[in-house]
Design an enzyme around this catalytic site. Structure first.
Site, PDB file in Angstrom:
ATOM      1  N   TYR A  52       0.732  -1.138  -0.017  1.00 21.36           N
ATOM      2  CA  TYR A  52       0.003  -0.293   0.082  1.00 21.36           C
ATOM      3  C   TYR A  52       0.906   1.482  -0.159  1.00 21.36           C
ATOM      4  O   TYR A  52       1.699   1.427   0.754  1.00 21.36           O
ATOM      5  CB  TYR A  52      -1.052  -0.039   1.244  1.00 21.36           C
ATOM      6  CG  TYR A  52      -1.498   1.383   1.268  1.00 21.36           C
ATOM      7  CD1 TYR A  52      -2.638   1.786   0.340  1.00 21.36           C
ATOM      8  CD2 TYR A  52      -1.399   2.167   2.395  1.00 21.36           C
ATOM      9  CE1 TYR A  52      -3.251   2.809   0.708  1.00 21.36           C
ATOM     10  CE2 TYR A  52      -2.036   3.482   2.451  1.00 21.36           C
ATOM     11  CZ  TYR A  52      -3.001   3.875   1.601  1.00 21.36           C
ATOM     12  OH  TYR A  52      -3.990   5.082   1.837  1.00 21.36           O
ATOM     13  N   GLY A  59      -6.389   5.418  -0.076  1.00 18.23           N
ATOM     14  CA  GLY A  59      -7.792   5.408   0.512  1.00 18.23           C
ATOM     15  C   GLY A  59      -8.492   3.965  -0.260  1.00 18.23           C
ATOM     16  O   GLY A  59      -7.928   2.958  -0.418  1.00 18.23           O
ATOM     17  N   ARG A 280     -12.147  31.890  47.111  1.00 19.18           N
ATOM     18  CA  ARG A 280     -11.648  30.772  48.230  1.00 19.18           C
ATOM     19  C   ARG A 280     -11.151  29.536  47.600  1.00 19.18           C
ATOM     20  O   ARG A 280     -10.383  28.816  48.091  1.00 19.18           O
ATOM     21  CB  ARG A 280     -12.772  30.555  48.939  1.00 19.18           C
ATOM     22  CG  ARG A 280     -12.383  29.676  50.333  1.00 19.18           C
ATOM     23  CD  ARG A 280     -13.750  29.113  51.252  1.00 19.18           C
ATOM     24  NE  ARG A 280     -14.953  30.011  51.022  1.00 19.18           N
ATOM     25  CZ  ARG A 280     -16.016  29.377  51.097  1.00 19.18           C
ATOM     26  NH1 ARG A 280     -16.329  27.986  51.656  1.00 19.18           N
ATOM     27  NH2 ARG A 280     -17.271  30.131  50.852  1.00 19.18           N
TER      28      ARG A 280
END
Length: 492
Positions: A52, A59, A280
Site C-alpha cells: 500500500y 484510500g 476561596r
C-alpha cells in the site's frame, strides 16, 4: 542546537526551537535507520511486491496496482491532489512546529523516506523557511492530509512560504537560497502527509501558551485578592494536603508565596469569615486546570516522538504493515480536554472581575471602578467583554472528538476531528488571555485605590510591570489597546 533523534524530543526543546529560534541537527544513528528503511522501499519496488502506498493507489483506491514507472508520478499526484486546505493559514510558529515534528517522526526510520528529504526539512528549520498552511480541511485521519500536503508542496518548489510576514512562492525562495526543489521517489509523498503533525504542532503551541497563562492567572488572582482584602487562610497547606491533589497543593503554595508580606489581605473573621468561591477555591479550580495541562503534556510528548504514517516498515523491510497510527484520537481528546481546562481559568477570572466592579461586592472600591460614578462608566463594559469571551469559550469547548464523518468511499469511516479541536483550543486560549488581561487591569486599579505600597513585594513587582504598560482606570478612555497590551505581556 537541538539534536533530533525521532524519540527524545521534549516540549522544553520545542519551546527553544519555536520561541528562541534554536537550530536543529539530525542524529547520525537515526539517519542510518532512515537509510535502511529507504533501501527496503527500493527493494519492494524492484521486486514488484504489492505494498500500500508504494505501488498502489490511496484510500478507496488501495486495490489499484501502480506500475513501477509511475511510482514517482503517483507521489506527485498525491501531494497536489491532497493540498486542498482552506481558510486562514496557521501561524508561522505553528508552521515551524509542523516541520520540526514531521522531521522528528520520519527520523524514527519506519517510513521509507530518503535522508536527503529530512536534511531538507532541517535546512528549512535552520533557515526560517516556513510553509504557508491553511488551517481548515483536515479530518484528523488519515492524519492531517490536507495541511501536510501544503507543507510537502514547499519541498517540491510549489506552494508558498512565509517571508517578512507575507506569503511568497516557494519556488522563488529556493532560488534565493540556491537550492533545487526535491523530486519525490516511491512512498515519499505518502510518508510526508500521513501523520498528525498539524494537530500536534498547534497542540504544542497551545500547551506552551496555556502553561504561561496558567502561571499568570495565579499572580493576577493574587492581585485581585489584595484589591478585595481576600482571606489567605483558604490557602493553608493542611486544607489541600487533606484532599491530596498535587496540583491543588502547588497552586495554594504559590498563592501564599505571591501574597507573602501583603498588608491588604486578611485572615478569617477579620473582615468576614470566608470569601466567595471564585476567591476561596482558586487552588481547587486552578489546580484542576493544571491537572489538565499535566495530561496534555504527557500525550503531546508521546505524539511528538511517534511514528504516525502508514504503512510502517520494520525489520529492514521484511515486515511492512498497514495500520492506523495516523488516527488523531489521542490528540483530539487531549485538545478537547485542554479547551475545558483553559476555559475554566477564564470562567473563574470573569467572576472575580464581577466582584471587582460590582459595588455590592467590591469591598468599598468605587462602583465599576469609575473615577466619577455616573459621569464615567469605568470598568462597566470591561466586564461585558469578559463575559462575552467566556460565553464564546463555552461554545468552543464543545468536544470536536465526538464528531465523525466517513470519507474516501467509507473506507475511512471514523475520523478524529483532532485538528478542529486543536484550532478551537487556540481560540479559547486567546480569549482566556484577554479575560485575564481585563482582570489584571481591574485588579491593578483596585490595588492603586487601596494603596500599592501595601501590596506584597511579589505582586507589587507585577503591579509595577503592568503600570509600565498601561494606566489604572483613572478616567474613561478606549480600553481595547490596554487589554491587548496586557494580553501580550501574559504571553511572555
Amino acid at each position: 542546537m537541538v539534536v533530533l533523534t525521532g524519540s527524545s524530543l521534549t516540549l522544553e526543546q520545542m519551546n527553544e526551537i519555536l520561541y528562541n529560534n534554536q537550530s536543529v541537527t539530525l542524529d547520525e544513528a537515526a539517519l542510518e535507520r532512515v537509510q535502511k528503511s529507504r533501501e527496503a522501499v527500493e527493494s519492494i519496488v524492484r521486486n514488484d511486491k504489492t505494498v500500500y502506498g508504494i505501488n498502489t493507489g490511496f484510500g478507496k483506491f488501495s486495490d489499484v496496482k501502480i506500475d513501477e514507472k509511475d511510482t514517482k508520478a503517483l507521489q506527485l499526484h498525491l501531494i497536489r491532489s491532497h493540498a486542498c486546505g482552506v481558510g486562514e493559514p496557521f501561524s508561522e510558529m505553528v508552521s515551524r512546529a509542523m516541520v520540526v515534528l514531521r522531521l522528528n517522526a520520519l527520523l524514527k526510520g519506519f517510513s521509507g523516506i530518503r535522508p536527503v528529504v529530512l536534511e531538507r526539512f532541517a535546512y528549512m528549520v535552520n533557515n526560517g523557511i516556513h510553509p504557508v498552511i491553511p488551517q481548515q480541511g483536515s479530518l484528523g485521519a488519515s492524519g492531517d492530509l490536507a495541511p501536510l500536503s501544503h507543507l510537502a508542496l514547499v519541498l517540491l518548489g510549489e506552494g508558498y512560504v512565509w517571508k517578512n510576514g507575507k506569503p511568497e512562492p516557494a519556488e522563488n525562495v529556493w532560488k534565493e537560497h540556491g537550492v533545487e526543489p526535491i523530486v519525490l521517489e516511491a512512498k515519499e509523498g505518502l510518508a510526508l502527509i500521513n501523520g498528525t503533525q498539524a494537530m500536534t504542532a498547534q497542540g504544542v503551541v497551545n500547551y506552551l501558551e496555556a502553561e504561561k497563562l496558567a502561571y499568570a492567572s495565579e499572580w493576577i488572582a493574587a492581585m485581585t485578592m489584595e484589591a478585595l482584602f481576600g482571606i489567605t487562610d483558604a490557602f493553608h497547606p493542611a486544607i489541600h494536603e487533606a484532599r491530596g491533589y498535587k496540583e491543588q497543593v502547588d497552586v495554594a503554595s504559590r498563592m501564599l508565596d505571591w501574597l507573602q508580606g501583603s498588608r491588604l489581605t486578611t485572615t478569617q473573621g477579620e473582615k468576614r469569615v470566608q470569601d466567595a468561591y471564585s476567591i476561596r477555591c482558586i487552588p481547587q479550580v486552578h489546580g484542576a486546570s493544571w491537572q489538565v495541562l499535566t495530561y496534555v503534556k504527557e500525550k503531546l510528548e508521546i505524539e511528538m516522538n511517534a511514528a504516525t504514517d502508514n504503512p510502517l516498515i520494520f525489520e529492514d523491510g521484511d515486515v511492512v504493515v498497514s495500520g492506523g497510527n495516523f488516527h488523531g484520537e489521542p490528540i483530539a481528546f487531549a485538545m478537547d480536554f485542554l479547551k475545558i481546562g483553559v476555559a475554566e481559568l477564564a470562567n473563574i477570572s470573569e467572576r472575580r472581575i464581577e466582584r471587582l466592579v460590582n459595588p455590592q461586592l467590591n469591598e468599598g472600591l468605587p462602583p465599576f471602578l469609575s473615577p466619577q460614578p455616573g459621569l464615567q462608566s469605568g470598568a462597566m463594559i470591561l466586564q461585558y467583554s469578559a463575559a462575552s469571551l467566556v460565553s464564546e469559550n463555552k461554545t468552543l469547548a464543545h468536544p470536536a472528538s465526538v464528531d465523525s464523518i466517513p470519507s474516501s468511499g467509507n473506507q475511512e469511516d471514523h475520523v478524529s476531528m483532532g485538528t478542529i479541536g486543536s484550532r478551537h483550543a487556540n481560540q479559547i486560549i486567546q480569549n482566556a488571555k484577554r479575560v485575564l488581561a481585563i482582570e489584571a487591569l481591574c485588579a491593578l486599579t483596585g490595588c492603586r485605590y487601596h494603596g500599592e505600597d501595601e501590596m506584597a513585594p511579589k505582586t507589587k513587582a507585577k503591579f509595577d510591570e503592568l503600570i509600565s504598560a498601561v494606566n489604572p482606570i483613572d478616567e474613561d478612555r478606549v480600553f481595547a489597546p490596554d487589554i491587548e497590551k496586557i494580553a501580550g505581556l501574559l504571553g511572555k
